[in-house]
Design a protein around this motif. Structure first.
Motif, PDB file in Angstrom:
ATOM      1  N   GLU A  96      -0.057   3.607  -0.731  1.00 47.54           N
ATOM      2  CA  GLU A  96      -1.051   4.376  -1.474  1.00 47.54           C
ATOM      3  C   GLU A  96      -1.846   3.418  -2.350  1.00 47.54           C
ATOM      4  N   GLN A  97      -3.132   3.614  -2.359  1.00 51.38           N
ATOM      5  CA  GLN A  97      -3.966   2.748  -3.193  1.00 51.38           C
ATOM      6  C   GLN A  97      -4.707   3.616  -4.198  1.00 51.38           C
ATOM      7  N   SER A  98      -4.727   3.164  -5.438  1.00 48.74           N
ATOM      8  CA  SER A  98      -5.445   3.937  -6.445  1.00 48.74           C
ATOM      9  C   SER A  98      -6.156   3.036  -7.455  1.00 48.74           C
ATOM     10  N   PRO A  99      -7.242   3.417  -8.031  1.00 49.70           N
ATOM     11  CA  PRO A  99      -7.996   4.594  -7.610  1.00 49.70           C
ATOM     12  C   PRO A  99      -8.649   4.373  -6.248  1.00 49.70           C
ATOM     13  N   ARG A 100      -9.029   5.444  -5.582  1.00 50.41           N
ATOM     14  CA  ARG A 100      -9.670   5.304  -4.278  1.00 50.41           C
ATOM     15  C   ARG A 100     -11.070   4.726  -4.454  1.00 50.41           C
ATOM     16  N   VAL A 101     -11.733   5.211  -5.475  1.00 54.32           N
ATOM     17  CA  VAL A 101     -13.072   4.701  -5.762  1.00 54.32           C
ATOM     18  C   VAL A 101     -13.093   4.208  -7.203  1.00 54.32           C
ATOM     19  N   LEU A 102     -13.572   3.024  -7.370  1.00 54.76           N
ATOM     20  CA  LEU A 102     -13.611   2.426  -8.699  1.00 54.76           C
ATOM     21  C   LEU A 102     -15.046   2.034  -9.005  1.00 54.76           C
ATOM     22  N   ILE A 103     -15.560   2.515 -10.119  1.00 57.53           N
ATOM     23  CA  ILE A 103     -16.906   2.125 -10.518  1.00 57.53           C
ATOM     24  C   ILE A 103     -16.778   0.903 -11.429  1.00 57.53           C
ATOM     25  N   LEU A 104     -17.284  -0.210 -10.942  1.00 59.21           N
ATOM     26  CA  LEU A 104     -17.210  -1.440 -11.734  1.00 59.21           C
ATOM     27  C   LEU A 104     -18.340  -1.446 -12.755  1.00 59.21           C
TER      28      LEU A 104
END
Ligand SMILES: *[C@@H]1O[C@H](CO)[C@@H](O)[C@H](O)[C@H]1NC(C)=O
Ligand SMILES: *[C@@H]1O[C@H](CO)[C@@H](O)[C@H](O)[C@H]1NC(C)=O
Length: 115
Positions: free
Chosen positions: A26-34
């Motif tokens: 599992e990877q988190s977060p799925r979407v990361l706003i840099l």
């Protein structure tokens, strides 16, 4: 002759072990706003103990960049840092001082530890 038998057995054991391991990653977060200049982190965790973790970066153009193979402790590469805790079954990827050019897909692949 003895060595040959040993190698053969080791290979067999690894194969059996690979078949037996059913692992979820599992990877988190799925979407990361840099945000420019900020630090960010991504986590990969698994359902079974890890032997090692690889982190990759895929740029918008599709080019795949190998970042880290990490089996213990901490590895650093420029503004990127990866840590792994094989017992606690997670790995973090830290992105320090984010730059606009960091926009990419980051992902991990996990090598399972034999049960
Ligand atoms: C980012 O992390 C570095 C080192 O871990 C720290 O020195 C720096 O202050 C952090 N920057 C921000 C914006 O939190
Ligand atoms: C990853 O960690 C989260 C939070 O601790 C947990 O809910 C989830 O089940 C874990 N995923 C796997 C694949 O072990």
């Amino acid at each position: 002759m003895k060595t040959q038998v040993g190698v053969l057995m080791a290979l067999l054991w690894i194969q059996i072990c690979w078949i037996r391991v059913e692992m979820q990653v599992e990877q988190s977060p799925r979407v990361l706003i840099l945000q420019e200049g900020r630090n960010s982190s991504l986590t990969c965790n698994t359902s079974v103990a890890m032997a090692g973790v690889q982190w990759f970066q895929q740029n918008p153009g599709g080019r795949l960049i190998f970042l880290f193979y990490i089996a213990s402790g901490v590895e650093q590469k420029g503004r990127l840092e990866a840590t792994v805790s094989t017992k606690e079954r997670y790995s973090h990827l830290y992105i320090r001082d984010s730059q606009p050019g960091d926009s990419a897909t980051f992902f991990c692949t996990v090598e399972a530890q034999c049960p």
